[in-house]
Motif scaffolding. Structure first.
Motif, PDB file in Angstrom:
ATOM      1  N   SER A 279       0.827  -1.204   0.000  1.00 18.73           N
ATOM      2  CA  SER A 279       0.000   0.000   0.000  1.00 18.73           C
ATOM      3  C   SER A 279       0.864   1.258   0.000  1.00 18.73           C
ATOM      4  CB  SER A 279      -0.927  -0.005   1.228  1.00 18.73           C
ATOM      5  OG  SER A 279      -1.689   1.173   1.284  1.00 18.73           O
ATOM      6  N   ARG A 280       1.890   1.258   0.812  1.00 14.96           N
ATOM      7  CA  ARG A 280       2.780   2.423   0.880  1.00 14.96           C
ATOM      8  C   ARG A 280       3.497   2.645  -0.453  1.00 14.96           C
ATOM      9  NH1 ARG A 280       4.521   4.426   5.879  1.00 14.96           N
ATOM     10  NH2 ARG A 280       3.544   3.465   7.701  1.00 14.96           N
ATOM     11  N   ILE A 281       4.006   1.573  -1.029  1.00 14.86           N
ATOM     12  CA  ILE A 281       4.794   1.726  -2.253  1.00 14.86           C
ATOM     13  C   ILE A 281       3.900   2.054  -3.442  1.00 14.86           C
ATOM     14  CG2 ILE A 281       6.265   0.474  -3.893  1.00 14.86           C
ATOM     15  CD1 ILE A 281       7.500  -0.921  -1.459  1.00 14.86           C
ATOM     16  N   ARG A 282       2.716   1.473  -3.483  1.00 20.39           N
ATOM     17  CA  ARG A 282       1.802   1.790  -4.579  1.00 20.39           C
ATOM     18  C   ARG A 282       1.419   3.264  -4.561  1.00 20.39           C
ATOM     19  NH1 ARG A 282      -4.103  -0.956  -5.407  1.00 20.39           N
ATOM     20  NH2 ARG A 282      -4.417   0.120  -3.414  1.00 20.39           N
ATOM     21  N   ALA A 283       1.255   3.827  -3.356  1.00 20.36           N
ATOM     22  CA  ALA A 283       0.910   5.248  -3.260  1.00 20.36           C
ATOM     23  C   ALA A 283       2.023   6.137  -3.807  1.00 20.36           C
ATOM     24  CB  ALA A 283       0.612   5.615  -1.807  1.00 20.36           C
ATOM     25  N   ALA A 284       3.274   5.740  -3.565  1.00 22.92           N
ATOM     26  CA  ALA A 284       4.415   6.552  -4.002  1.00 22.92           C
ATOM     27  C   ALA A 284       4.865   6.229  -5.419  1.00 22.92           C
ATOM     28  CB  ALA A 284       5.582   6.350  -3.035  1.00 22.92           C
ATOM     29  N   HIS A 285       4.680   4.983  -5.827  1.00 25.57           N
ATOM     30  CA  HIS A 285       5.195   4.540  -7.128  1.00 25.57           C
ATOM     31  C   HIS A 285       4.130   3.693  -7.837  1.00 25.57           C
ATOM     32  CE1 HIS A 285       9.108   5.944  -5.720  1.00 25.57           C
ATOM     33  NE2 HIS A 285       8.930   5.214  -4.636  1.00 25.57           N
ATOM     34  N   PRO A 286       3.080   4.309  -8.330  1.00 28.84           N
ATOM     35  CA  PRO A 286       1.968   3.551  -8.907  1.00 28.84           C
ATOM     36  C   PRO A 286       2.336   2.762 -10.159  1.00 28.84           C
ATOM     37  CG  PRO A 286       1.698   5.907  -9.301  1.00 28.84           C
ATOM     38  CD  PRO A 286       2.831   5.768  -8.332  1.00 28.84           C
ATOM     39  N   GLN A 287       3.489   3.050 -10.749  1.00 21.39           N
ATOM     40  CA  GLN A 287       3.904   2.331 -11.947  1.00 21.39           C
ATOM     41  C   GLN A 287       4.475   0.950 -11.640  1.00 21.39           C
ATOM     42  OE1 GLN A 287       5.688   4.539 -10.386  1.00 21.39           O
ATOM     43  NE2 GLN A 287       7.878   4.074 -10.505  1.00 21.39           N
ATOM     44  N   MET A 288       4.737   0.655 -10.376  1.00 22.09           N
ATOM     45  CA  MET A 288       5.351  -0.615 -10.008  1.00 22.09           C
ATOM     46  C   MET A 288       4.408  -1.798 -10.224  1.00 22.09           C
ATOM     47  SD  MET A 288       8.477  -0.799  -8.790  1.00 22.09           S
ATOM     48  CE  MET A 288       9.136   0.459  -9.885  1.00 22.09           C
ATOM     49  N   LEU A 289       4.993  -2.938 -10.631  1.00 22.18           N
ATOM     50  CA  LEU A 289       4.293  -4.214 -10.541  1.00 22.18           C
ATOM     51  C   LEU A 289       4.551  -4.792  -9.157  1.00 22.18           C
ATOM     52  CD1 LEU A 289       5.243  -5.912 -13.938  1.00 22.18           C
ATOM     53  CD2 LEU A 289       3.164  -4.654 -13.396  1.00 22.18           C
ATOM     54  N   PHE A 290       3.584  -5.519  -8.616  1.00 20.68           N
ATOM     55  CA  PHE A 290       3.757  -6.131  -7.298  1.00 20.68           C
ATOM     56  C   PHE A 290       3.645  -7.639  -7.425  1.00 20.68           C
ATOM     57  CE2 PHE A 290       2.302  -1.827  -6.425  1.00 20.68           C
ATOM     58  CZ  PHE A 290       3.300  -1.406  -5.560  1.00 20.68           C
ATOM     59  N   CYS A 291       4.625  -8.323  -6.840  1.00 20.12           N
ATOM     60  CA  CYS A 291       4.740  -9.774  -6.952  1.00 20.12           C
ATOM     61  C   CYS A 291       5.047 -10.344  -5.570  1.00 20.12           C
ATOM     62  CB  CYS A 291       5.865 -10.130  -7.928  1.00 20.12           C
ATOM     63  SG  CYS A 291       6.076 -11.899  -8.215  1.00 20.12           S
ATOM     64  N   VAL A 292       4.382 -11.430  -5.215  1.00 22.76           N
ATOM     65  CA  VAL A 292       4.567 -12.032  -3.897  1.00 22.76           C
ATOM     66  C   VAL A 292       4.790 -13.528  -4.074  1.00 22.76           C
ATOM     67  CG1 VAL A 292       3.522 -12.452  -1.639  1.00 22.76           C
ATOM     68  CG2 VAL A 292       3.123 -10.279  -2.809  1.00 22.76           C
ATOM     69  N   SER A 293       5.745 -14.081  -3.299  1.00 23.27           N
ATOM     70  CA  SER A 293       6.018 -15.522  -3.306  1.00 23.27           C
ATOM     71  C   SER A 293       5.578 -16.115  -1.978  1.00 23.27           C
ATOM     72  CB  SER A 293       7.511 -15.787  -3.524  1.00 23.27           C
ATOM     73  OG  SER A 293       7.917 -15.329  -4.795  1.00 23.27           O
ATOM     74  N   SER A 294       4.822 -17.221  -2.022  1.00 16.11           N
ATOM     75  CA  SER A 294       4.237 -17.788  -0.812  1.00 16.11           C
ATOM     76  C   SER A 294       4.186 -19.301  -0.909  1.00 16.11           C
ATOM     77  CB  SER A 294       2.821 -17.225  -0.628  1.00 16.11           C
ATOM     78  OG  SER A 294       2.126 -17.863   0.424  1.00 16.11           O
ATOM     79  N   ASN A 295       4.064 -19.935   0.265  1.00 13.93           N
ATOM     80  CA  ASN A 295       3.803 -21.376   0.270  1.00 13.93           C
ATOM     81  C   ASN A 295       2.318 -21.679   0.049  1.00 13.93           C
ATOM     82  OD1 ASN A 295       2.426 -21.249   2.895  1.00 13.93           O
ATOM     83  ND2 ASN A 295       4.456 -21.048   3.804  1.00 13.93           N
ATOM     84  N   GLY A 296       1.472 -20.660   0.114  1.00 12.69           N
ATOM     85  CA  GLY A 296       0.059 -20.810  -0.199  1.00 12.69           C
ATOM     86  C   GLY A 296      -0.851 -21.123   0.967  1.00 12.69           C
ATOM     87  N   LEU A 297      -0.311 -21.458   2.123  1.00 14.28           N
ATOM     88  CA  LEU A 297      -1.148 -21.917   3.234  1.00 14.28           C
ATOM     89  C   LEU A 297      -2.200 -20.893   3.648  1.00 14.28           C
ATOM     90  CD1 LEU A 297      -1.664 -24.131   5.410  1.00 14.28           C
ATOM     91  CD2 LEU A 297      -0.065 -22.869   6.882  1.00 14.28           C
ATOM     92  N   ALA A 298      -1.800 -19.628   3.793  1.00 13.11           N
ATOM     93  CA  ALA A 298      -2.720 -18.598   4.274  1.00 13.11           C
ATOM     94  C   ALA A 298      -3.311 -17.748   3.151  1.00 13.11           C
ATOM     95  CB  ALA A 298      -2.010 -17.688   5.283  1.00 13.11           C
ATOM     96  N   VAL A 299      -2.901 -17.990   1.922  1.00 16.33           N
ATOM     97  CA  VAL A 299      -3.375 -17.166   0.809  1.00 16.33           C
ATOM     98  C   VAL A 299      -4.895 -17.175   0.659  1.00 16.33           C
ATOM     99  CG1 VAL A 299      -3.349 -16.952  -1.719  1.00 16.33           C
ATOM    100  CG2 VAL A 299      -1.206 -17.220  -0.457  1.00 16.33           C
ATOM    101  N   PRO A 300      -5.600 -18.312   0.836  1.00 16.33           N
ATOM    102  CA  PRO A 300      -7.058 -18.282   0.648  1.00 16.33           C
ATOM    103  C   PRO A 300      -7.792 -17.275   1.517  1.00 16.33           C
ATOM    104  CG  PRO A 300      -6.294 -20.549   0.627  1.00 16.33           C
ATOM    105  CD  PRO A 300      -5.116 -19.707   1.039  1.00 16.33           C
TER     106      PRO A 300
END
Length: 423
Positions: free
Chosen positions: A98-119
């Motif tokens: 949220s902080r980075i999107r506000a300052a740099h809206p051109q960024m792509l955001f990517c997250v790596s996870s094991n998936g357990l809590a993603v749902p």
């Protein structure tokens, strides 16, 4: 103008020479224990996932991002990949984005996870603007999967053996299906481990294709000291190539992975993590938001009955305004109606202006978006539980506000739709 997928060097091999990534190490806790994983900090000589030279808070990560972009403008992707699991640290992950999107809206955001809590966070992922995700899937059969994990922790319950594998694999399928329903590009990482899942890679690829996964990345096991897999042999290059060939029948393969650290920065073929290590360390030492502005005389409180701080920011319809007299005692001086729900950030901007004479707002809970905005514009958000007077004494007495914070796990689900509810 380039499409999003054209600017992500991991998802598009043609971009790896012109588009870079930065991994922001804001997620220290993990909710599973893999038999090949040993997370270390302050280790600049190792290049593997789970390693970082420092851990940042969301505010520190935003400052670090500013410095990175000033020195390496080819960065197009802000990623979060540990050193633990981003959604075992969901508040920190989402606040950072949220902080980075506000300052740099051109960024792509990517997250790596094991998936357990993603749902539990699918709608929040979409609302946050996360366009790409990687889920590590080492098996689609619990009989194979149980050999990879010492334990899996779901909330306060810890599972082992077959039960752990069944829970994790079920959540991974649910996570991937939910991400694809929301238009997120999904890559799956599989750690190729001879004698365990080398015969199983084609099954993984087939099931992942059925779930709509966009790409598979077969990665060689790195035997790591002080882990159950320390003495296992790593697969040869030929074995990795053969596994990728079998899997490619079902899914496109990523063949240019660099096994990035949790603090990686730069182009894939020209990583600058070591160069930026000192910058990362300095940013990790910076203090977060300065705290309440003492020039503002009042404090806003989210309360049901006027005695306890017991309302979430987003569910508060009327804020009680308190002041302090010359003798040091506190008194309620006003009530102010919050803007109606909806409108996203506009609601929080309006509320910030409504409470502009308040040095702090005492709430039982606050989402990462409004938290970032209030820390920037005021009033300073204080998340706590207990008596109003306890919070007022801390704010007016300039005490350590961290002692007021609730110790809790936040699990948001379908209600977190970014509509200005503050969840």
């Amino acid at each position: 103008m380039q499409h999003a997928e054209d600017r992500h060097p991991c998802f598009n091999v043609r971009a790896k020479g012109s588009c870079g990534r930065v991994h922001l190490p804001v997620a220290p806790r993990c909710n599973i224990m893999c038999n090949y994983c040993n997370r270390k900090y302050d280790c600049v000589s190792e290049s593997r996932p789970g390693v970082t030279s420092a851990v940042l808070s969301p505010a520190q990560a935003a400052g670090y991002m500013d410095e990175i972009l000033a020195r390496e403008p080819r960065i197009t992707v802000a990623g979060i990949a540990g050193p633990g699991d981003p959604f075992a640290n969901a508040d920190k992950t989402l606040e950072t984005i949220s902080r980075i999107r506000a300052a740099h809206p051109q960024m792509l955001f990517c997250v790596s996870s094991n998936g357990l809590a993603v749902p539990f966070h699918l709608d929040e992922i979409k609302e946050a603007g996360i366009s790409h995700m990687t889920i590590t899937v080492n098996a689609v059969d619990p009989e194979v999967g149980e050999k990879f994990y010492r334990w899996v922790r779901d909330g306060k319950v810890t599972y082992q053996g077959r039960a752990a594998a069944e829970l994790l694999l079920g959540r991974q399928r649910e996570a991937i299906a939910g991400l694809k329903e929301r238009g997120v590009k999904v890559k799956v990482n599989t750690i190729l481990t001879p004698g365990l899942n080398d015969h199983h890679v084609e099954d993984i690829a087939r099931v992942m294709r059925e779930l709509g996964v966009d790409m598979l990345n077969v990665m060689a096991l790195i035997p790591t000291a002080d882990t159950p897999f320390a003495d296992r042999a790593a697969p040869t290059g030929k074995e990795v190539d053969e596994a990728r060939g079998r899997a490619q029948v079902h899914l496109p393969q990523m063949r240019h992975c660099r096994r990035c650290r949790s603090d990686a920065v730069g182009l894939l073929d020209s990583d600058r993590s070591e160069e930026f290590a000192s910058c990362l360390s300095k940013c990790s030492e910076k203090k977060d938001a300065a705290g309440p502005d003492a020039s503002c005389p009042n404090v806003a409180v989210a309360t049901r009955e006027g005695m306890l701080v017991n309302l979430h920011l987003g569910e508060t319809k009327v804020f009680h305004i308190y002041g302090q007299n010359e003798e040091g005692s506190f008194a309620k001086i006003d009530e102010r109606h919050a803007p109606p729900p909806g409108g996203g950030d506009r609601r929080w901007l309006t509320l910030s202006d409504l409470l502009r004479d308040c040095r702090a707002v005492l709430v039982s809970g606050i989402g990462p978006g409004p938290r970032a905005l209030f820390e920037e514009r005021g009033p300073y958000p204080v998340e706590m539980e207990g008596f109003i007077e306890q919070g007022l004494r801390a704010v007016y007495g300039s005490e350590d506000l961290s002692k007021l914070r609730k110790r809790r796990e936040t699990v948001c689900g379908q209600a977190c739709s970014g509509t200005g509810e503050g969840c």
